[in-house]
Design a protein around this motif. Sequence first.
Motif, PDB file in Angstrom:
ATOM      1  N   GLU A  69      -4.547  -8.215  -2.266  1.00  0.00           N
ATOM      2  CA  GLU A  69      -3.349  -7.890  -3.033  1.00  0.00           C
ATOM      3  C   GLU A  69      -2.285  -8.968  -2.779  1.00  0.00           C
ATOM      4  OE1 GLU A  69      -2.847  -5.428  -5.113  1.00  0.00           O
ATOM      5  OE2 GLU A  69      -4.709  -4.302  -4.785  1.00  0.00           O
ATOM      6  N   ASP A  70      -1.391  -9.147  -3.721  1.00  0.00           N
ATOM      7  CA  ASP A  70      -0.335 -10.156  -3.583  1.00  0.00           C
ATOM      8  C   ASP A  70       0.878  -9.492  -2.944  1.00  0.00           C
ATOM      9  OD1 ASP A  70       1.571 -12.114  -3.803  1.00  0.00           O
ATOM     10  OD2 ASP A  70       1.006 -12.712  -5.833  1.00  0.00           O
ATOM     11  N   GLU A  71       0.938  -9.525  -1.598  1.00  0.00           N
ATOM     12  CA  GLU A  71       2.014  -8.827  -0.910  1.00  0.00           C
ATOM     13  C   GLU A  71       3.376  -9.461  -1.190  1.00  0.00           C
ATOM     14  OE1 GLU A  71       0.381 -11.717   2.258  1.00  0.00           O
ATOM     15  OE2 GLU A  71      -0.396 -10.493   0.605  1.00  0.00           O
ATOM     16  N   ARG A  72       3.409 -10.791  -1.370  1.00  0.00           N
ATOM     17  CA  ARG A  72       4.690 -11.452  -1.625  1.00  0.00           C
ATOM     18  C   ARG A  72       5.282 -11.020  -2.962  1.00  0.00           C
ATOM     19  NH1 ARG A  72       5.611 -15.788   1.831  1.00  0.00           N
ATOM     20  NH2 ARG A  72       3.831 -16.349   3.157  1.00  0.00           N
ATOM     21  N   ALA A  73       4.447 -10.981  -3.986  1.00  0.00           N
ATOM     22  CA  ALA A  73       4.932 -10.580  -5.301  1.00  0.00           C
ATOM     23  C   ALA A  73       5.384  -9.125  -5.299  1.00  0.00           C
ATOM     24  CB  ALA A  73       3.836 -10.797  -6.349  1.00  0.00           C
ATOM     25  N   ARG A  74       4.638  -8.274  -4.623  1.00  0.00           N
ATOM     26  CA  ARG A  74       5.011  -6.863  -4.566  1.00  0.00           C
ATOM     27  C   ARG A  74       6.308  -6.673  -3.786  1.00  0.00           C
ATOM     28  NH1 ARG A  74       1.686  -3.214  -6.567  1.00  0.00           N
ATOM     29  NH2 ARG A  74      -0.435  -3.842  -7.152  1.00  0.00           N
ATOM     30  N   PHE A  75       6.482  -7.472  -2.739  1.00  0.00           N
ATOM     31  CA  PHE A  75       7.716  -7.355  -1.966  1.00  0.00           C
ATOM     32  C   PHE A  75       8.911  -7.848  -2.788  1.00  0.00           C
ATOM     33  CE2 PHE A  75      10.817  -8.647   1.283  1.00  0.00           C
ATOM     34  CZ  PHE A  75      10.918  -7.451   1.978  1.00  0.00           C
ATOM     35  N   GLU A  76       8.737  -8.927  -3.524  1.00  0.00           N
ATOM     36  CA  GLU A  76       9.819  -9.404  -4.384  1.00  0.00           C
ATOM     37  C   GLU A  76      10.180  -8.343  -5.422  1.00  0.00           C
ATOM     38  OE1 GLU A  76      11.638 -11.917  -3.995  1.00  0.00           O
ATOM     39  OE2 GLU A  76      10.503 -13.034  -2.477  1.00  0.00           O
ATOM     40  N   ALA A  77       9.174  -7.641  -5.947  1.00  0.00           N
ATOM     41  CA  ALA A  77       9.441  -6.584  -6.924  1.00  0.00           C
ATOM     42  C   ALA A  77      10.219  -5.434  -6.292  1.00  0.00           C
ATOM     43  CB  ALA A  77       8.129  -6.082  -7.513  1.00  0.00           C
TER      44      ALA A  77
END
Length: 360
Positions: free
Chosen positions: A217-225
């Motif tokens: 999973e893309d943790e960075r993208a989810r955190f930015e969201a």
Amino acid sequence: MHDFVVVGCGPAGARFARSAAERGHDVLVLEQGEVGEPLACSGHVSLDIWDYVPDGAREELFQNAIRGARFHLGGADSTAHEFYREGPISNAIDRVGLDRTLAEAAAEAGADVRDHHTVTAVDERQGGVTVTARGPDGTERHEARMVVGADGPRSRVRDECGLPEPDEFLHGVLGFDEAPDAQDFVDVHLTVPRFFAWRIPRGDAGVEYGLAVSPGEDERARFEALCEDYGVTLDRRCSGLIPVGPPKRVTGRRSLLVGDAAAQTKPFTGGGILYGMRAADHAAREVDPDAPGTLGDYERSWRDELRTEQRLGHLVRAGYSVPEPLQRAGLRAFSGEIGVHMDEPSTLFSREQLRALLGR
């Protein structure tokens, strides 16, 4: 020759060192960097934490009292289901300060605590171990009867001693907003596949945001969201692995693992501070450095205490991934006042929880 060389001085390592030193053992602790740095763990803990720190430390470590949680199936503005108690359930604390306080307690008990020592090799033999470390003055070799791996999810001791890895690793991300927030509810978002995201108010210390995801999973993208959803821009952040599911064996011939190295964590939150320290106490009590057979006593004792909570924790986590209609029905059914302990899913079946349900 030392009785124990402890690799890693997080909560589990420091707790073992303190407990073993108090029993009269010769304990050397090697920490890779500065104790408490870099931060890679949430500072949201149950009230039991105060049983493990010296008297007087609470005033310095305490940041905020939490008495409930809002569970969301959507973003920050989505309908929330509240779970709460009249008094505090948990506390937000100074996480770096906790590590340093526990390390100081270990040193005061007689352990030799040395930071800036990177362990590069562990040679486990019939009669003891040699631990090689790179310190400020060059390479050092330390002889011990046993080595304790308290060196986190990617444990060097575990690898060097040929011990199996945890069942699973999650990728966690934390970020911090410095704006004070003394709310007494945390926010939990069941919007991350197979896990969740969170927002924890930390009083004058600000707000902690975080989430954990499975590999791939893309943790960075989810955190930015997540940050965008709350309208915050976070310059201070960190990340790390979260081990879930203890391996079948956490001991070798002259070695043992505690804390994250042994995946002594809660499957439903990833937190491991209390579980790791409880296991460390079992290790200090059960293991005789002159008798390798006592390592089996440690294996049995810590699993006897944590097995049920970890198994039930896996069931709680499974609920994060059921279809949304079932999640909504479950949250509606159980929302309101609760009587559970945040580290013990078995309390879902306690008399206190039953009274809370019947009293609504």
